[in-house]
Scaffold this motif. Structure first.
Motif, mmCIF file in Angstrom:
data_model
loop_
_atom_site.group_PDB
_atom_site.id
_atom_site.type_symbol
_atom_site.label_atom_id
_atom_site.label_comp_id
_atom_site.label_asym_id
_atom_site.label_seq_id
_atom_site.Cartn_x
_atom_site.Cartn_y
_atom_site.Cartn_z
ATOM 1 N N UNK A 6 0.813 -1.204 0.000
ATOM 2 C CA UNK A 6 0.000 0.000 0.000
ATOM 3 C C UNK A 6 0.857 1.269 0.000
ATOM 4 N N UNK A 7 2.122 1.155 0.445
ATOM 5 C CA UNK A 7 2.989 2.331 0.479
ATOM 6 C C UNK A 7 3.649 2.618 -0.870
ATOM 7 N N UNK A 8 3.611 1.630 -1.775
ATOM 8 C CA UNK A 8 4.193 1.823 -3.103
ATOM 9 C C UNK A 8 5.624 2.338 -3.011
ATOM 10 N N UNK A 9 6.429 1.676 -2.168
ATOM 11 C CA UNK A 9 7.785 2.138 -1.897
ATOM 12 C C UNK A 9 8.852 1.238 -2.487
ATOM 13 N N UNK A 10 10.089 1.403 -1.966
ATOM 14 C CA UNK A 10 11.245 0.657 -2.439
ATOM 15 C C UNK A 10 11.746 -0.275 -1.334
ATOM 16 N N UNK A 11 12.556 -1.249 -1.742
ATOM 17 C CA UNK A 11 12.994 -2.303 -0.828
ATOM 18 C C UNK A 11 14.401 -2.053 -0.283
ATOM 19 N N UNK A 12 14.713 -2.759 0.811
ATOM 20 C CA UNK A 12 16.060 -2.841 1.392
ATOM 21 C C UNK A 12 16.587 -1.489 1.861
ATOM 22 N N UNK A 13 15.699 -0.615 2.324
ATOM 23 C CA UNK A 13 16.124 0.736 2.691
ATOM 24 C C UNK A 13 17.012 0.742 3.925
ATOM 25 N N UNK A 14 16.963 -0.327 4.747
ATOM 26 C CA UNK A 14 17.770 -0.379 5.962
ATOM 27 C C UNK A 14 19.240 -0.663 5.678
ATOM 28 N N UNK A 15 19.599 -0.887 4.432
ATOM 29 C CA UNK A 15 20.999 -1.129 4.078
ATOM 30 C C UNK A 15 21.716 0.139 3.632
ATOM 31 N N UNK A 16 21.043 1.266 3.676
ATOM 32 C CA UNK A 16 21.649 2.514 3.238
ATOM 33 C C UNK A 16 21.363 3.594 4.268
ATOM 34 N N UNK A 17 22.379 4.378 4.586
ATOM 35 C CA UNK A 17 22.221 5.450 5.573
ATOM 36 C C UNK A 17 21.652 6.680 4.878
ATOM 37 N N UNK A 18 20.390 6.569 4.594
ATOM 38 C CA UNK A 18 19.641 7.605 3.904
ATOM 39 C C UNK A 18 18.290 7.718 4.597
ATOM 40 N N UNK A 19 17.678 8.895 4.514
ATOM 41 C CA UNK A 19 16.368 9.123 5.108
ATOM 42 C C UNK A 19 15.442 7.954 4.790
#
Length: 854
Positions: A152-165
């Protein structure tokens, strides 16, 4: 795959007479994508999206479904290019914020690499989406959940592997815009002798009733210097000179200046926020090589966790300058996702930029900077210092597990050191917190981790937040407490190995609580917590906020647009179900009106729900019931919005106040009466932040008439500061019988507090004896208005609940809004945030009350 910054450097041999040059490289750069199909000018600070929009390659990224249509931008690698000249012995190329993965090339030579949005780099951009995916593939030993956000968020994956917002990849209140760019300033620092990298100054209170200002200098020195440093606070007639040696290279030096008597910094509503000017000067052979001046504030902060009389568990509250303070406020998400983006009618509005003006207007004294966003700009914390807004500061980890490979830990360590050094001089920051909800995620198994793998994830958790972040913070800043997570059981979580069996235990720590199906008007559904750091309900923004990013075909609650903007599963339906418990839902046959009316009813529902819950927490500060209570903080979720969509915010994208924010102005008032029922008995509490002698006046009305049916009064009571005292207790049946012709369905109550001279203190509050949908006699009030300048006088023929004034897209705020009108006349003023005219306001003004939407 990486792309580079190509930054040609022309080095000249002549020496400048200045010892130090700080040359900004912000401004015009050139930008191109990896296949060369796009080459354009780009403003720095900014991002790829803002450059593309400014040059006409894309339209408003927030229009309709453009968050999906422009997803291709984040899949390219991009290159920023600039040219500059330098004339000094030693040169630093400083990037205050690179978003996020980049190589930095100087005259064709690789001079540095970046992988952390939250760090300053002293030395083009790779796709963050592809980089995160690559890092996930490299971590083959075990998964680090969540792999992807909910669909439902229509987002991207694996965001916890990058020090980005983390929220730039999508959240349940925001779109997926994992952009790239130079999101903060770029500059050239060139010097012949010494360069000041960072200065911090932390006042520490000693047991001898004396203050020590701990001044730390981080400098870069061309060659070893023997000199002296003079530190002074002229207003306090305090000065001391230190003989020192700055070694070649980066050097950290610490100095202590002793101070005796000072004026203290206090949170908003508890005192003033005085400051002193601190001067630091460095000399070599009587030549000034360092000269800086800063504001310094004096205050102490303690997080008190101690046994509570009559209750198991521990207390959890903050003492400022030795005084227990109830925290009243909200949670702050990033003020924008796309830095530098141009969105018509939505830029530079007070309340939308990084300043807490609106929290102050709503009688708040605290904000929590949430861990899924960014560490805010310096100006944000400076304004909080000046206004007395306490800040609960999360580190930027949220709702996920994180890897603990050496390279990830190392970049996090540098991030934490830099941010603590940058921010610890601000008195407004009263606590560091390691992450948002990650202890709870582990303890309650959000990610269905197999039992045999659980020790691995707990080990990673302790490695990252305890052995690294906590250790660094305690080494670098002894002036304020540190919590490993939020929510947490605090000291009890530590006893349980840092991950408590139940981090939501209301006998300890802070609590996050959400329930969208239980009746929010029933205070029994809320946890009687020690501290409520997150809670809330969704609503939609106003029609004028949605209109610029939508078309007529979108103006339906069941449209594709409405579904697309909702990133919380089932959220649109949950709002209607909650509203329908107490209100009739809008039923106009005209589609646009029905849509606008439905937006209004969601705001009414949200405001009343958060009001009920917040008042419950404020009146619980002096009580222990069944071992629970002594609630000492209420920070609702959330203050601000990041795009035009349904969310938990009280301020819409662009700065317009929702009904909730007007309600917050009242329910966070320094003096407040709160009414509720318990087993058929009406109780009204007097709440006060400061000592007051107060008495209560209760007025009973029928829904059909504006003349009171009867009035009740209480005796004068001393209400101590920071307490809640019951000043009225009567069975509802007794109250109604004493008013003659009243029943639960025909009458309602208002009440306010007065001082000994019968002057009103604080706002007037209300208590409904039934749901408005069941009220007998509630009718359309036929409100009319007289306009005079920027004020409006309303005239009503009957009681009108939730009267809402709206002036479309004219930015500003009303002195009162969303109110219960129980008088024939009321005058409301409008404070415009940009030049406007009486004619423009008159044409734009609409007035809505509850019965107008049926």
């Amino acid at each position: 795959k990486k792309v580079v910054y190509l930054i040609p450097l022309s080095v000249c041999v002549q020496r400048s007479t200045a010892l130090y040059i700080n040359q900004s490289l912000s401004g015009k750069w050139s930008l191109s994508n990896s296949n060369g199909s796009l080459c354009l000018a780009a403003e720095v600070p900014g991002c790829v999206h803002s450059a593309l929009q400014q040059q006409g390659y894309i339209q408003d990224p927030y229009f309709r479904f453009n968050d999906v249509s422009y997803g291709w931008i984040a899949l390219y690698n991009w290159t920023y290019v600039n040219v500059f000249t330098v004339t000094k012995q030693k040169v630093h190329l400083v990037f205050d914020g690179v978003d996020t993965v980049a190589s930095v090339w100087l005259n064709g030579i690789l001079v540095g690499e970046t992988d952390n949005m939250f760090r300053r780099y002293v030395i083009s951009l790779s796709s963050p989406v592809l980089y995160a995916s690559e890092r996930r593939k490299a971590h083959s030993a075990y998964k680090v959940p969540p792999e992807c956000p909910p669909d439902v968020q229509r987002g991207e994956c694996h965001v916890n592997f990058i020090r980005k917002e983390q929220s730039s990849f999508s959240w349940d209140w925001g779109p997926s815009f994992p952009t790239m760019g130079l999101w903060k300033d770029v500059r050239l620092e060139a010097f012949d002798v010494l360069q000041l990298i960072q200065i911090s100054y932390v006042p520490l209170y000693s047991i001898l009733s004396q203050w020590d200002i701990q001044v730390e200098l981080l400098v870069d020195v061309v060659q070893t210097i023997n000199g002296e440093v003079t530190i002074s606070v002229p207003e306090l007639d305090s000065e001391q000179t230190f003989q020192t040696q700055f070694l070649s290279g980066k050097t950290k030096s610490t100095f202590i200046l002793h101070i005796n008597t000072v004026r203290l910094w206090w949170p908003n509503g508890h005192g003033d926020q005085p400051f002193y000017l601190l001067s630091v000067r460095g000399f070599q052979n009587r030549i000034v090589i360092l000269n800086t001046e800063s504001k310094v504030y004096f205050r102490t902060v303690e997080l008190v966790q101690e046994p509570v009389v009559g209750s198991p568990g521990l207390s959890f509250y903050f003492r400022i300058n030795g005084k227990p303070i109830f925290l009243k406020g909200s949670n702050w998400i990033p003020s924008c996702l796309l830095r530098g983006i141009l969105i018509s009618n939505h830029n530079n509005i007070p309340g939308d930029i990084s300043s807490p003006w609106s929290p102050l207007d709503a009688n708040m004294n605290a904000l929590r900077v949430w861990g899924g966003g960014v560490y805010e700009q310096d100006v944000f914390y400076s304004i909080c210092d000046e206004l007395g807004i306490m800040v609960w500061q999360d580190f930027m980890f949220a709702c996920a597990m994180y890897p603990t490979e050496d390279n990830f830990i190392q970049t996090v360590r540098e991030e934490v050191i830099q941010q603590v050094w940058r921010l610890k001089s601000h008195p407004s920051i009263i606590v560091w917190s390691g992450n948002n909800e990650n202890e709870a995620a582990l303890a309650t198994d959000w990610f269905s981790i197999p039992a045999f793998q659980r020790p691995t994830y707990i080990k990673d958790y302790v490695t990252l937040y305890v052995n690294n972040i906590r250790t660094i913070v305690q080494e670098e800043d002894e002036s304020r407490p540190f919590l490993v997570s939020s929510p947490t059981n605090g000291a009890e979580s530590e006893q349980e190995g840092w991950v408590a069996a139940n981090p939501y235990d209301t006998h300890y720590g802070d609590t996050h609580y959400y329930s969208y199906t239980l009746d929010c008007w029933d205070w029994r559904t809320f946890p009687r917590a020690r501290f409520a750091s997150e809670y809330g309900f969704q609503s939609w923004p106003s029609f004028s906020t949605l209109q610029p990013v939508s078309l007529a075909e979108d103006w339906s609650y069941n449209s594709d647009f409405a579904a697309h903007r909702q990133h919380h599963a089932g959220g649109n339906q949950e709002m209607l179900l909650q509203a329908a418990l107490h209100f009739n839902l809008p039923n106009s046959t005209e589609p646009q009106k029905r849509f606008a009316d439905t937006l209004y009813i969601t705001q009414v529902m949200q405001a009343q729900c958060v009001k009920t819950q917040t008042e419950f927490y404020r009146r619980s500060q002096s009580e222990i019931i069944e071992g629970k209570g002594h609630t000492m903080g209420a920070l609702y979720w959330q203050l601000n919005d990041i795009w035009q969509a349904p969310s938990w915010s009280s301020i819409e994208f662009g700065g317009k106040w929702k009904m909730l924010h007007y309600f917050a102005k009242d329910f966070f008032s320094a003096v407040l009466p709160v009414g509720f029922e318990d087993d058929g008995t009406l109780l009204i509490y007097a709440i006060s932040d400061l000592n007051h002698d107060l008495k209560l006046r209760v007025t009973v009305y029928t829904w059909t008439e504006l003349d009171p049916v009867c009035t009740l009064k209480s005796d004068l009571v001393l209400v101590h500061g920071g307490s809640a005292v019951a000043v009225f207790k009567e069975p509802v049946a007794t109250v109604l019988a004493g008013c003659g012709r009243c029943t639960r369905l025909t009458c309602l109550l208002t009440f306010h507090l007065e001082d000994p001279s019968s002057s009103q203190q604080g706002p007037t509050n209300h208590h409904f004896l039934c749901s408005p949908k069941d009220a007998q006699g509630l009718q359309r009030p036929n409100i009319t208005e007289d306009k005079s300048g920027y004020t409006v006088t309303l005239h009503s023929a009957s009681v009108a609940p939730f009267v809402w004034l709206d002036v479309g897209n004219i930015p500003g705020q009303f002195s009162s809004n969303g109110f219960l009108m129980v008088s024939r006349n009321i005058t409301v003023a409008f404070n415009a945030w940009r030049p406007t005219s009486v004619t423009e306001l008159s044409k734009s003004l609409t007035i809505t009350s509850l019965m107008d939407v049926y």
